[in-house]
Motif scaffolding. Structure first.
Motif, short mmCIF file in Angstrom:
data_model
loop_
_atom_site.label_atom_id
_atom_site.label_comp_id
_atom_site.label_asym_id
_atom_site.label_seq_id
_atom_site.Cartn_x
_atom_site.Cartn_y
_atom_site.Cartn_z
N MET A 94 0.87 -1.31 -0.04
CA MET A 94 0.10 0.05 -0.10
C MET A 94 0.90 1.29 0.00
SD MET A 94 -1.17 0.40 3.96
CE MET A 94 -1.83 2.03 3.82
N ARG A 95 0.26 2.31 -0.45
CA ARG A 95 1.01 3.58 -0.30
C ARG A 95 -0.05 4.79 0.06
NH1 ARG A 95 2.52 4.18 -6.85
NH2 ARG A 95 0.54 5.23 -7.45
N ILE A 96 0.14 5.79 0.48
CA ILE A 96 -0.57 6.87 1.03
C ILE A 96 0.04 8.22 0.25
CG2 ILE A 96 -1.53 8.19 2.84
CD1 ILE A 96 -1.10 5.66 4.27
N ARG A 97 -1.01 9.05 -0.09
CA ARG A 97 -0.66 10.52 -0.58
C ARG A 97 -1.80 11.19 0.29
NH1 ARG A 97 1.44 12.61 -6.00
NH2 ARG A 97 2.20 14.22 -4.76
N MET A 98 -1.34 12.56 0.87
CA MET A 98 -2.22 13.26 1.23
C MET A 98 -1.87 14.94 0.75
SD MET A 98 -2.22 11.91 5.46
CE MET A 98 -3.93 12.44 5.69
N ALA A 99 -3.14 15.78 0.99
CA ALA A 99 -2.73 17.27 0.83
C ALA A 99 -3.65 17.97 1.46
CB ALA A 99 -2.93 17.35 -0.85
N ILE A 100 -3.08 19.23 1.57
CA ILE A 100 -3.91 20.41 2.26
C ILE A 100 -3.83 21.70 1.57
CG2 ILE A 100 -2.19 20.91 4.11
CD1 ILE A 100 -4.25 21.87 5.98
N LEU A 101 -4.97 21.99 0.92
CA LEU A 101 -4.86 23.54 0.34
C LEU A 101 -5.42 24.42 1.41
CD1 LEU A 101 -6.72 22.11 -3.06
CD2 LEU A 101 -4.31 21.92 -2.33
N LYS A 102 -4.76 25.63 1.39
CA LYS A 102 -5.26 26.59 2.45
C LYS A 102 -4.80 28.04 2.07
CE LYS A 102 -2.61 26.56 6.15
NZ LYS A 102 -1.64 26.03 7.34
N SER A 103 -5.61 28.92 2.71
CA SER A 103 -5.23 30.24 2.43
C SER A 103 -4.07 30.65 3.24
CB SER A 103 -6.36 31.28 2.81
OG SER A 103 -6.22 31.11 4.18
N ASP A 104 -3.11 31.65 2.42
CA ASP A 104 -1.97 32.25 3.12
C ASP A 104 -2.39 33.20 4.37
OD1 ASP A 104 0.46 33.31 3.92
OD2 ASP A 104 0.80 33.97 1.92
#
Length: 252
Positions: free
Chosen positions: A137-147
């Motif tokens: 298995m493998r995992i990828r994650m992300a967060i998109l946020k304001s500056d």
């Protein structure tokens, strides 16, 4: 990064918002996906998780009380074939799945998206996926946020875990705590312990979420070898059946 106690993290934060955990069970036999939602307003709390097409969708617990479905009605979990499970806190689930089906990447999909347009909070979009192939298995994650609350400046952070270790997961959520505006999550996904036993884990998670603010919880164990996928869904509120339509009056 030291492994942290997931239950303590939840108990010490009255409003982590929406959160996901992706990891591997302690015995190494299962990929594990967790997603939960919380709410401060009546509109946000008026939701349930419903199983749908191998994943889940959010629905109004009571349709008559739904004020604005944007940003709160979506498919948090979708499954592509027998390999990929996508988990997010918004309609970017569909953006990611569409990109995968078109041969594009996770990061490319999310570069088309930004944080939620819910000023002044500008809620981050948190996303991740698990891919299981050949017992690995493998995992990828992300967060998109304001500056720092700037509505015109987005920040995008991507995290990749190609060799998740047994008993280890990563916890990513939208808010560092309650407030006005609500402070966005900062730093890397937290390294947390993942146990065996879906039922005990589900019970511990649900009891650790703030009683006033918790809404729904999804937990799934995905076997890396032979075995059946196990899923648990917990909703604080019950789905209310819509009122029956009144029969038209007879002309007689």
């Amino acid at each position: 990064m030291a492994t942290q106690d997931l239950m303590q993290l939840l108990q010490n934060n009255s409003y982590p918002g929406r959160g996901l955990v992706l990891g591997r069970s302690a015995d190494g036999k299962n990929a594990v996906a967790v997603y939960f939602i919380m709410g401060r307003s009546a509109n946000s709390r008026n939701r349930v998780f419903t199983a749908h097409d191998g994943g889940i969708i959010t629905e109004a617990a009571d349709e008559s009380k739904m004020i604005d479905p944007s940003l709160i009605i979506y498919a948090p979990v979708r499954v592509l074939g027998d390999q990929i499970t996508v988990v997010t806190n918004g309609d970017q689930t569909d953006t990611i799945c569409d990109s995968f089906e078109n041969g594009e990447s996770f990061s490319r999909a999310l570069r088309r998206r930004t944080f939620e347009p819910d000023a002044p909070n500008f809620t981050p979009r948190v996303s991740g996926y698990i891919k299981v192939t050949g017992g690995r298995m493998r995992i990828r994650m992300a967060i998109l946020k304001s500056d720092d609350g700037n509505p015109d400046a987005a920040e995008r952070f991507f995290f990749e875990y190609p060799q998740p270790q047994p008993g280890e997961g990563r916890f990513l959520h939208t808010y560092d705590g309650d407030g006005d505006p609500i402070p966005s999550f900062t730093g890397e996904p937290r390294r947390v312990a993942i146990p065996n036993g879906i039922d005990a884990f589900t019970e511990q998670l649900w009891s650790s979420l703030n009683e006033a603010n918790k809404v729904s919880l999804f937990v799934r164990y995905i076997p890396l070898g032979k075995g059946e996928v196990e899923t648990r869904i917990v909703n604080k509120y019950k789905k209310v059946a819509p009122a029956p339509e009144k029969e038209p009056l007879s002309a007689e």
